[in-house]
Motif scaffolding. Structure first.
Motif, PDB file in Angstrom:
ATOM      1  N   ARG A 141       0.816  -1.211   0.000  1.00  0.00           N
ATOM      2  CA  ARG A 141       0.000   0.000   0.000  1.00  0.00           C
ATOM      3  C   ARG A 141       0.849   1.260   0.000  1.00  0.00           C
ATOM      4  O   ARG A 141       0.329   2.369   0.009  1.00  0.00           O
ATOM      5  N   LEU A 142       2.169   1.099   0.067  1.00  0.00           N
ATOM      6  CA  LEU A 142       3.054   2.281   0.110  1.00  0.00           C
ATOM      7  C   LEU A 142       3.591   2.562  -1.293  1.00  0.00           C
ATOM      8  O   LEU A 142       3.532   1.696  -2.168  1.00  0.00           O
ATOM      9  N   LEU A 146       5.324  -1.267  24.168  1.00  0.00           N
ATOM     10  CA  LEU A 146       4.598  -1.975  23.108  1.00  0.00           C
ATOM     11  C   LEU A 146       3.125  -1.606  23.129  1.00  0.00           C
ATOM     12  O   LEU A 146       2.511  -1.394  22.077  1.00  0.00           O
ATOM     13  N   ALA A 152       2.706   1.764  21.641  1.00  0.00           N
ATOM     14  CA  ALA A 152       2.883   1.725  20.192  1.00  0.00           C
ATOM     15  C   ALA A 152       1.639   1.149  19.532  1.00  0.00           C
ATOM     16  O   ALA A 152       1.172   1.670  18.512  1.00  0.00           O
ATOM     17  N   GLY A 165      -1.036   3.675  19.441  1.00  0.00           N
ATOM     18  CA  GLY A 165      -0.746   4.651  18.389  1.00  0.00           C
ATOM     19  C   GLY A 165      -1.097   4.100  17.022  1.00  0.00           C
ATOM     20  O   GLY A 165      -1.738   4.775  16.201  1.00  0.00           O
ATOM     21  N   VAL A 166      -0.694   2.852  16.771  1.00  0.00           N
ATOM     22  CA  VAL A 166      -0.962   2.246  15.460  1.00  0.00           C
ATOM     23  C   VAL A 166      -2.463   2.139  15.227  1.00  0.00           C
ATOM     24  O   VAL A 166      -2.975   2.493  14.165  1.00  0.00           O
ATOM     25  N   LEU A 186      -3.858   5.461  14.385  1.00  0.00           N
ATOM     26  CA  LEU A 186      -3.507   5.894  13.034  1.00  0.00           C
ATOM     27  C   LEU A 186      -4.318   5.154  11.982  1.00  0.00           C
ATOM     28  O   LEU A 186      -4.740   5.732  10.984  1.00  0.00           O
ATOM     29  N   LEU A 187      -4.533   3.868  12.224  1.00  0.00           N
ATOM     30  CA  LEU A 187      -5.185   3.080  11.195  1.00  0.00           C
ATOM     31  C   LEU A 187      -6.697   3.248  11.201  1.00  0.00           C
ATOM     32  O   LEU A 187      -7.341   3.106  10.177  1.00  0.00           O
ATOM     33  N   TYR A 214      -8.314   6.044  12.188  1.00  0.00           N
ATOM     34  CA  TYR A 214      -8.714   7.440  12.105  1.00  0.00           C
ATOM     35  C   TYR A 214      -9.246   7.690  10.705  1.00  0.00           C
ATOM     36  O   TYR A 214      -8.488   7.881   9.764  1.00  0.00           O
ATOM     37  N   ARG A 215     -10.544   7.710  10.577  1.00  0.00           N
ATOM     38  CA  ARG A 215     -11.133   7.762   9.239  1.00  0.00           C
ATOM     39  C   ARG A 215     -11.592   9.165   8.868  1.00  0.00           C
ATOM     40  O   ARG A 215     -11.849   9.437   7.713  1.00  0.00           O
ATOM     41  N   ARG A 216     -11.730  10.038   9.863  1.00  0.00           N
ATOM     42  CA  ARG A 216     -12.387  11.315   9.599  1.00  0.00           C
ATOM     43  C   ARG A 216     -11.615  12.132   8.566  1.00  0.00           C
ATOM     44  O   ARG A 216     -12.169  12.892   7.798  1.00  0.00           O
ATOM     45  N   GLY A 217     -10.275  11.964   8.597  1.00  0.00           N
ATOM     46  CA  GLY A 217      -9.447  12.789   7.728  1.00  0.00           C
ATOM     47  C   GLY A 217      -9.415  12.307   6.288  1.00  0.00           C
ATOM     48  O   GLY A 217      -8.797  12.946   5.454  1.00  0.00           O
ATOM     49  N   GLU A 218     -10.055  11.182   5.976  1.00  0.00           N
ATOM     50  CA  GLU A 218      -9.979  10.651   4.601  1.00  0.00           C
ATOM     51  C   GLU A 218     -10.695  11.572   3.624  1.00  0.00           C
ATOM     52  O   GLU A 218     -11.792  12.038   3.877  1.00  0.00           O
ATOM     53  N   ARG A 219     -10.034  11.789   2.541  1.00  0.00           N
ATOM     54  CA  ARG A 219     -10.718  12.514   1.485  1.00  0.00           C
ATOM     55  C   ARG A 219     -11.190  11.498   0.456  1.00  0.00           C
ATOM     56  O   ARG A 219     -10.474  10.567   0.117  1.00  0.00           O
TER      57      ARG A 219
END
Lengths: 141, 774
Positions: free
Chosen positions: B674-675, B754, B757, B760-761, B764-765, B767-772
């Motif tokens: 995906r990168l 751990l 972390a 945090g992961v 990050l994964l 967090y959908r609100r910021g998706e355009r």
């Protein structure tokens, strides 16, 4: 054998540094892995090399019979391996989000917010959609 | 003494809860507390005169040899009476002045903090305690000046006062530390009585210069006087309290307190006479050319502060005059400021030329104004008269004739300012300014109380004599002395000078419109504009502005260089520094690297192949042009490493490495899908440069590893673990016992890391609100 270990440690550190200096954000992650391995090996070397004699207490005794490998660096490395894995997972997740949000693979595109007094317009580009009629640059006041 | 401080501290804590409920009535509470403290200090006076100084102390910072030590002697008592007495009057006045301002809570917290700090400052017997209170007064002053913080000008001036007095505070701290190193104790009482400073050492001179710098910034001496008129943006009660009666006198207090110690220093007299004399004259000249009522009073305060410093410079002979003038000035100038505030509150006007005929509209205010003016001008029954006589007499007795000239000139200006206070009430003026509403009784009581006290002070001057004697003792360091004071001295040359000064000052006050237009022409009446003209070009404030701008520019330049946002440059700097330091150390000590390569373990073919795989995989990971190739190389590297660990006595490491490496490869394969693909972003030159740095770094780390091998392995800690693993931790695997038993807390920390972390992961994964949506 010590010389070979030294070369190995040096190679891992050198390769890791080279990757950390790249602009590609994915290479940064690979560099982190190499750096972690190199550091672990250096730590391992600090106990000296003892082949084939793990620090175990024999079933018929109460103390470890020397010569045996040094247990202390091993304990430290065990912790380090696990923690660097945690850091790596977090870094990969962060890279993934950054890529999804900003559509860039270039670290040099991410400098704007770090620099004083010359924040470009791009840095203010909102990541999330903004409600209509609100200026994205105003901070609510 | 501790009780007074504690009361104020309790009120500070109480204020955020009590002010919203009591609103303006909280001011009565503050006034009451201050008045009670005033009463306590007042009742202490007879004991003080009879038995001498009185101390209290609480241990504080014992390792530094510092205590929360308080001491009440003549000088402290005078200041404590001023702080609490004027504090009570000003608190009462504030009730009418601020009314129901929505920012009352903030005001009272800052006000009480200031009163606490100022009281602590004058009572402190320990240099460090004094310094802490000193800085607290600067901080409280910042909040009080910046009360109306929605105006940029107010913020800038508050900041200016903080920077100037704060910088002086730093100098003061350095001076105190030098002083303590040179003279020994931190106790002020010991410093000024038993310890004698060796006057001619450079350290003592440096200490004196630094302490002087701290004192003159606080007490607004030329060239640091500019912050005081600018501080007039504060609410008027604050101006009256901090910027005329108490805080600006902190520097004077400190100099007076240290005069037994520094008085014999060869720089003392010239420095203080020069600074004080200049300030006295410059302040007086600037005062009579002002149009704004508060700036007028501010410059006259500067002149008075200069006079006080000058008197301190003259030494023991001037101690009586110093004390009298200090007391008289605090009373009448505080009253004058409160009067100006009442006028402004009533008319909304502060410019002198727009005011007049107020006596018709506000007879009670006019009455209290008359009290203040008579006291400030120093007419016979007033304490100011006695003080002026004493000061002029000291001037005449001093050996340098210019001292008399300077004192006369300064008094001329200050008296003219006093007469000018009559203008708002009696000057003819069309159209007449109207009084919006009759002043609240608290607004009248302030100027009346202080002016009245200053006025009748002259009548009861014989009562004040013991206090004056006690203060003079503190200033001179003498044990006991007598002071005779009287209102009337018969006809002397000094009386003649007084009369001349009064008359000339009255004429000057009548000619004030000309002075003010002269001030306009020289650009002295307004705060310093962005582009100064006239005499403003010579203003020391420009130095302040240039210094501030320079600091900001330096900060932004160095931040831009060091904080440039490029990760690779940060890394290069860090690694480069490490390389250089290491190289320097190795070259300097010629460490054990030179003693030959260690070859304790013979080379084994299988191990050599594993090492080769690892080295090659490292290079492959670097050179790979495809992401998957790099991941595959990492996998090969990790598994070879696990085998090496297993062969060199670390089976636990091998197991962990295999597990983690498997997970890493799986993770990377999934994530990299995906990168972005690899891109070649750097030029060849950059790559070569980076490769060079990396090669040096790798070489250095290889050398470092050899160094580690060459050293004898430190065995003591491991020996302990090897011996205790079974008896103490009941485990036969030493590494395991270390992890779960001996260093279990470390493992807990590892688990925590751990956990963090993974949180945090997860964030990050998911967090959908910021998706355009694309």
């Amino acid at each position: 054998m010590e010389l070979l270990f030294a070369i190995m440690v040096g190679t891992l550190y050198g390769c890791a540094l080279y990757l950390l200096l790249r602009r590609s954000i994915v290479k940064l992650a690979i560099g982190l892995i190499l750096l972690g391995n190199g550091a672990n090996l250096l730590l391992f070397s600090s106990g000296g090399l003892v082949r084939g004699r793990p620090p175990l207490v024999p079933p018929d005794g109460t103390v470890v019979v020397p010569p045996a490998a040094d247990p202390l660096p091993q304990a430290l490395i065990l912790t380090a391996i696990v923690i660097s894995f945690g850091v790596l997972v977090f870094a990969v997740a962060l890279i993934y989000r950054t890529h999804r949000a900003l559509r860039t693979d270039d670290l040099d595109d991410l400098v704007a917010t770090d620099r004083l007094g010359e924040v470009s317009e791009a840095a203010h580009r909102p990541i999330e959609p903004v409600a209509a009629g609100v200026d994205p640059r105003s901070d609510g006041r | 003494m501790l009780l007074s401080l504690a009361t104020l501290a309790v009120l500070i804590l109480l204020a955020p809860i009590a002010v919203p409920r009591l609103e303006r009535r909280f001011g009565y509470l503050v006034a009451l507390a201050s008045a009670a403290s005033f009463g306590c200090f007042g009742t202490r006076l007879p004991d003080l005169f009879r038995d001498g100084p009185y101390s209290e102390s609480v241990p504080w910072l014992p390792t530094l040899g510092s205590e929360l030590a308080l001491r009440l002697d003549g000088l402290s008592a005078l200041f404590a009476l001023l702080v609490t007495g004027i504090g009570a009057v000003v608190a009462l006045y504030t009730v009418g002045y601020l009314e129901d301002d929505p920012r009352l809570t903030r005001f009272w917290v800052a006000f009480l903090l200031f009163e606490l700090a100022m009281l602590g400052l004058v009572l402190a017997d320990d240099l460090l305690v004094l310094f802490v209170f000193w800085e607290l007064t600067s901080v409280a002053s910042f909040f009080l000046i910046g009360f109306a913080h929605d105006r940029p000008r107010v913020r800038a001036n508050a900041q200016q006062a903080l920077v100037v007095t704060g910088a002086g505070g730093l100098a003061l701290l350095a001076g105190f530390l030098l002083l303590a190193q040179e003279a020994g104790p931190f106790r002020l009482s010991e410093l000024s009585t038993t310890a004698r400073l060796p006057v001619d050492t450079p350290l003592a001179s440096a200490a004196f210069a630094l302490v002087l710098l701290g004192a003159i910034t606080k007490s607004a001496q030329v060239p640091f006087h500019f912050w005081l008129p600018n501080a007039m943006e504060a609410p008027t009660p604050v101006s009256a309290y901090l910027h005329s009666a108490t805080m600006v006198k902190a520097g004077i207090y400190l100099l007076a307190r240290l005069s037994p110690l520094f008085g014999s220093h060869p720089w003392w007299e010239p420095a203080l006479v020069a600074l004080g004399g200049t300030t006295a004259v410059v302040g007086a000249l600037l005062a009579v050319t002002q149009r704004d009522l508060k700036r007028l009073l501010a410059y006259s305060t500067v002149a008075a502060l200069g006079t006080l410093v000058l008197l301190l410079g003259l030494g023991a002979a001037a101690a009586k005059a110093f004390t009298l003038f200090l007391l008289a000035h605090a009373l009448y100038k505080g009253g004058a400021f409160l009067l100006a505030g009442a006028i402004e509150h009533g008319t909304g006007q502060r410019a002198l030329e727009r005011l007049g005929q107020l006596w018709r509209h506000a007879p009670p205010l006019t009455a209290s104004a008359l009290l203040v003016v008579l006291a400030a001008a120093g007419l016979p029954p007033a304490l100011g008269f006695v003080a002026k006589e004493a000061v002029l007499e000291t001037g005449l007795r001093s050996t340098a004739p210019f001292v008399t000239v300077v004192l006369t000139g300064s008094f001329l200006g200050q008296t003219a300012v006093a007469w000018l206070l009559l203008r708002p009430f009696f000057a003819r003026r069309t159209p007449e300014p109207s009084l919006e509403h009759p002043p609240h009784w608290t607004l009248l009581s302030g100027p009346a109380a202080l002016g009245g006290a200053a006025l009748v002070g002259g009548l009861v001057v014989s009562w004040i004599a013991p206090l004056v004697a006690a203060v003079a003792n503190s200033v001179t360091g003498a044990a006991k002395s007598q002071v005779e004071l009287a209102l009337w001295h018969s006809v002397t040359p000094v009386l003649g000078m007084s009369v001349v000064i009064l008359t000339a000052a009255a004429l000057l006050a009548i000619a004030w419109p000309r002075c003010a237009s002269l001030g306009d022409r020289l650009a002295l009446t307004e705060p310093l504009p962005e582009r100064p003209r006239g005499l403003g070009r010579l203003a020391p404030e420009r130095g302040y502005r240039a210094g501030l701008e320079g600091v900001l520019r330096l900060a932004s330049v160095q931040t831009r260089i060091l904080q440039n946002g490029y990760l690779r440059l940060y890394i290069t700097v860090i690694v480069g520094t490490a390389i250089l330091l290491t190289a320097a150390t190795v070259l300097r000590t010629r460490g054990p690297v030179a003693s030959g390569l260690p070859t304790r373990t013979p080379v084994d073919l299988l191990d050599a192949i594993l090492v080769l795989i690892i080295v090659v995989s490292g290079f492959v990971a670097v050179r790979a042009s495809e992401r998957l190739a790099a991941v595959a190389a990492l996998g090969a590297l990790g598994f070879s490493l696990a085998l090496l660990y297993a062969r060199y006595g670390a089976p636990d490491l091998a197991i962990t490495q295999v597990l983690v490496d498997t997970l890493t490869v799986v993770l990377l394969v999934f994530a990299f899908y995906r990168l972005p693909r690899y891109a070649r972003l750097s030029s060849t030159a950059t790559r070569l440069r980076d490769a060079f740095v990396a090669a040096i770094f790798g070489g250095m780390m290889a050398g470092f590893t050899l160094l580690v091998f060459a050293l004898e392995p430190p065995s003591r800690i491991s020996t302990f673990f090897n011996e205790q693993a079974y008896p103490a931790a009941h485990g036969r695997n030493v590494v395991n016992t270390i992890l779960v038993d001996f260093r279990a807390l470390d493992t807990l920390g590892e688990i925590t890391v751990l956990g963090l972390a993974s949180i945090g992961v997860l964030t990050l994964l998911t967090y959908r609100r910021g998706e355009r949506t694309r």
